[in-house]
Enzyme design. Structure first.
Site, PDB file in Angstrom:
ATOM      1  N   ASN A   8     -16.277 -18.292  48.220  1.00 18.79           N
ATOM      2  CA  ASN A   8     -15.493 -18.534  49.788  1.00 18.79           C
ATOM      3  C   ASN A   8     -14.974 -17.107  49.888  1.00 18.79           C
ATOM      4  O   ASN A   8     -14.157 -16.579  48.945  1.00 18.79           O
ATOM      5  CB  ASN A   8     -14.301 -19.535  49.175  1.00 18.79           C
ATOM      6  CG  ASN A   8     -13.347 -19.458  50.550  1.00 18.79           C
ATOM      7  OD1 ASN A   8     -13.497 -18.639  51.674  1.00 18.79           O
ATOM      8  ND2 ASN A   8     -12.213 -20.058  50.553  1.00 18.79           N
ATOM      9  N   GLU A  33      -5.243 -22.577  52.195  1.00 14.28           N
ATOM     10  CA  GLU A  33      -4.783 -21.626  52.924  1.00 14.28           C
ATOM     11  C   GLU A  33      -4.754 -21.926  54.607  1.00 14.28           C
ATOM     12  O   GLU A  33      -3.825 -21.521  55.393  1.00 14.28           O
ATOM     13  CB  GLU A  33      -5.548 -20.089  52.972  1.00 14.28           C
ATOM     14  CG  GLU A  33      -5.145 -19.697  51.544  1.00 14.28           C
ATOM     15  CD  GLU A  33      -6.319 -18.854  51.047  1.00 14.28           C
ATOM     16  OE1 GLU A  33      -7.582 -18.578  51.530  1.00 14.28           O
ATOM     17  OE2 GLU A  33      -6.391 -18.537  49.710  1.00 14.28           O
ATOM     18  N   LYS A  87     -13.596 -15.637  52.061  1.00  6.11           N
ATOM     19  CA  LYS A  87     -12.261 -15.642  52.633  1.00  6.11           C
ATOM     20  C   LYS A  87     -12.266 -14.744  53.965  1.00  6.11           C
ATOM     21  O   LYS A  87     -13.566 -14.485  54.447  1.00  6.11           O
ATOM     22  CB  LYS A  87     -10.769 -15.541  51.966  1.00  6.11           C
ATOM     23  CG  LYS A  87     -10.974 -16.632  50.745  1.00  6.11           C
ATOM     24  CD  LYS A  87      -9.637 -16.464  50.073  1.00  6.11           C
ATOM     25  CE  LYS A  87      -9.806 -17.497  48.814  1.00  6.11           C
ATOM     26  NZ  LYS A  87      -8.656 -17.877  48.369  1.00  6.11           N
ATOM     27  N   GLU A  90      -8.368 -27.387  44.113  1.00  7.74           N
ATOM     28  CA  GLU A  90      -7.848 -26.203  43.985  1.00  7.74           C
ATOM     29  C   GLU A  90      -6.436 -25.966  43.813  1.00  7.74           C
ATOM     30  O   GLU A  90      -5.484 -26.238  44.897  1.00  7.74           O
ATOM     31  CB  GLU A  90      -8.178 -25.338  45.201  1.00  7.74           C
ATOM     32  CG  GLU A  90      -9.876 -25.297  45.293  1.00  7.74           C
ATOM     33  CD  GLU A  90      -9.909 -23.999  46.302  1.00  7.74           C
ATOM     34  OE1 GLU A  90     -10.915 -23.243  45.652  1.00  7.74           O
ATOM     35  OE2 GLU A  90      -9.594 -23.661  47.312  1.00  7.74           O
ATOM     36  N   HIS A 147      -8.841 -26.157  53.139  1.00  4.92           N
ATOM     37  CA  HIS A 147      -8.362 -25.149  52.164  1.00  4.92           C
ATOM     38  C   HIS A 147      -6.870 -24.956  52.336  1.00  4.92           C
ATOM     39  O   HIS A 147      -6.542 -25.226  53.319  1.00  4.92           O
ATOM     40  CB  HIS A 147      -9.187 -23.804  52.383  1.00  4.92           C
ATOM     41  CG  HIS A 147      -8.950 -22.869  51.298  1.00  4.92           C
ATOM     42  ND1 HIS A 147      -7.783 -22.058  50.972  1.00  4.92           N
ATOM     43  CD2 HIS A 147      -9.802 -22.466  50.244  1.00  4.92           C
ATOM     44  CE1 HIS A 147      -7.878 -21.496  50.096  1.00  4.92           C
ATOM     45  NE2 HIS A 147      -9.135 -21.753  49.167  1.00  4.92           N
ATOM     46  N   SER A 194      -8.904 -18.830  40.607  1.00  2.00           N
ATOM     47  CA  SER A 194      -9.251 -17.874  39.673  1.00  2.00           C
ATOM     48  C   SER A 194     -10.359 -18.095  38.728  1.00  2.00           C
ATOM     49  O   SER A 194     -10.107 -17.623  37.360  1.00  2.00           O
ATOM     50  CB  SER A 194      -7.710 -17.543  38.867  1.00  2.00           C
ATOM     51  OG  SER A 194      -6.728 -17.061  39.869  1.00  2.00           O
ATOM     52  N   GLY A 217      -5.977 -16.969  43.743  1.00  2.00           N
ATOM     53  CA  GLY A 217      -5.609 -15.628  43.907  1.00  2.00           C
ATOM     54  C   GLY A 217      -4.527 -15.019  42.887  1.00  2.00           C
ATOM     55  O   GLY A 217      -3.878 -13.973  43.046  1.00  2.00           O
TER      56      GLY A 217
END
Ligand code: 13P
Length: 251
Positions: free
Chosen positions: A10, A98, A12, A166, A96, A212, A172
């Protein structure tokens, strides 16, 4: 049916035309020189899908990072699942964290997007994951169960759907769930899918870990019985790291 591992990158909101093409070419070359053993996918930003589709060989697939639930219409700035398919995608990430956090997407919205993916012939990668506060409050498994129930379409099958776990606190941050903790959640996801979708769908559906994942920790995570691959952010932006994770999955 054995579950073929899936290693998905991904990207992003990273990549302009020159560096995006160079990264895709390096990953595609690495994918085609490998004997197989795992499926490989990259999800670049929407602006790069068309040019990158032209660079990919058989060994590397293309996916979008999000889609709108509708096929077309007055939705400024959005992209439909049909448009992603038209650009050469076979997968799309939906829900996701985010998007859930920064765009207010709830489980119903995520499910509608997954259904749109299926309508367009795409495999939906449905993301779930708890926040740090939810984990600290001991709510991880309840949160995940609620997200699975609300986000995975009732008609989902192993051939058209993947679930990505996730943990939000691991994305991140450099923090990773321990392999044992990740396995506990993955086993829980499979059990929830068995209840909602039946034992054979749950047994065959691939469950990815994200947060990560990198070459140093991938082998231990991927060795867990219910972890069938990875959804990789930062490490997917470096071809050698991404390919090293694929090698760990193919073992
Ligand atoms: P990182 O690998 O950068 O933690 O990102 C994980 C992720 O969000 C993939 O979708």
């Amino acid at each position: 049916m054995p579950r073929t591992p899936l290693i998905a990158g991904n990207w992003k909101m990273n990549g302009l035309s020159a560096d995006g093409a160079a990264l895709a070419e390096a990953v595609a070359a690495g994918a085609s020189s490998r004997a197989g053993g795992c499926e490989m996918l990259i999800c670049p930003p929407a602006t790069l899908l068309h040019p990158i589709a032209a660079l990919l060989g058989e060994a590397l697939k293309l996916g979008g990072q999000d889609c709108h639930a509708a096929a077309s219409g007055a939705h400024t700035g959005d992209c439909s699942a049909e448009m992603l398919a038209d650009a050469g995608c076979s997968y799309v990430i939906v829900g996701h964290s985010e998007r859930r956090q920064h765009h207010g997407e709830d489980d119903a919205a995520v499910r509608a997007k997954a259904e749109a993916a299926h309508r367009a012939g795409l495999v939906a990668i449905v993301c779930v994951g708890e926040t740090r506060a939810e984990r600290d409050a001991g709510e991880t498994l309840a949160v995940i169960a609620r997200q699975i129930a609300g986000s995975v379409p009732p008609g989902a099958r192993a051939a058209d759907s993947v679930v990505a776990y996730e943990p939000v606190w691991a994305i991140g941050t450099g923090l990773t769930a321990t392999p044992a903790d990740a396995q506990t959640v993955h086993a829980h996801i499979r059990a929830e899918l068995a209840r909602s979708h039946g034992a054979s769908v749950a047994e065959d559906m691939r469950l990815l870990y994200g947060g990560s994942m990198k070459p140093e920790n991938a082998a231990d995570l991927l060795a867990q019985p219910d972890i069938d691959g990875g959804l990789i952010g930062g490490a997917s932006l470096k071809a050698p790291d991404f390919l090293a994770i694929a090698d760990a999955a193919a073992r």
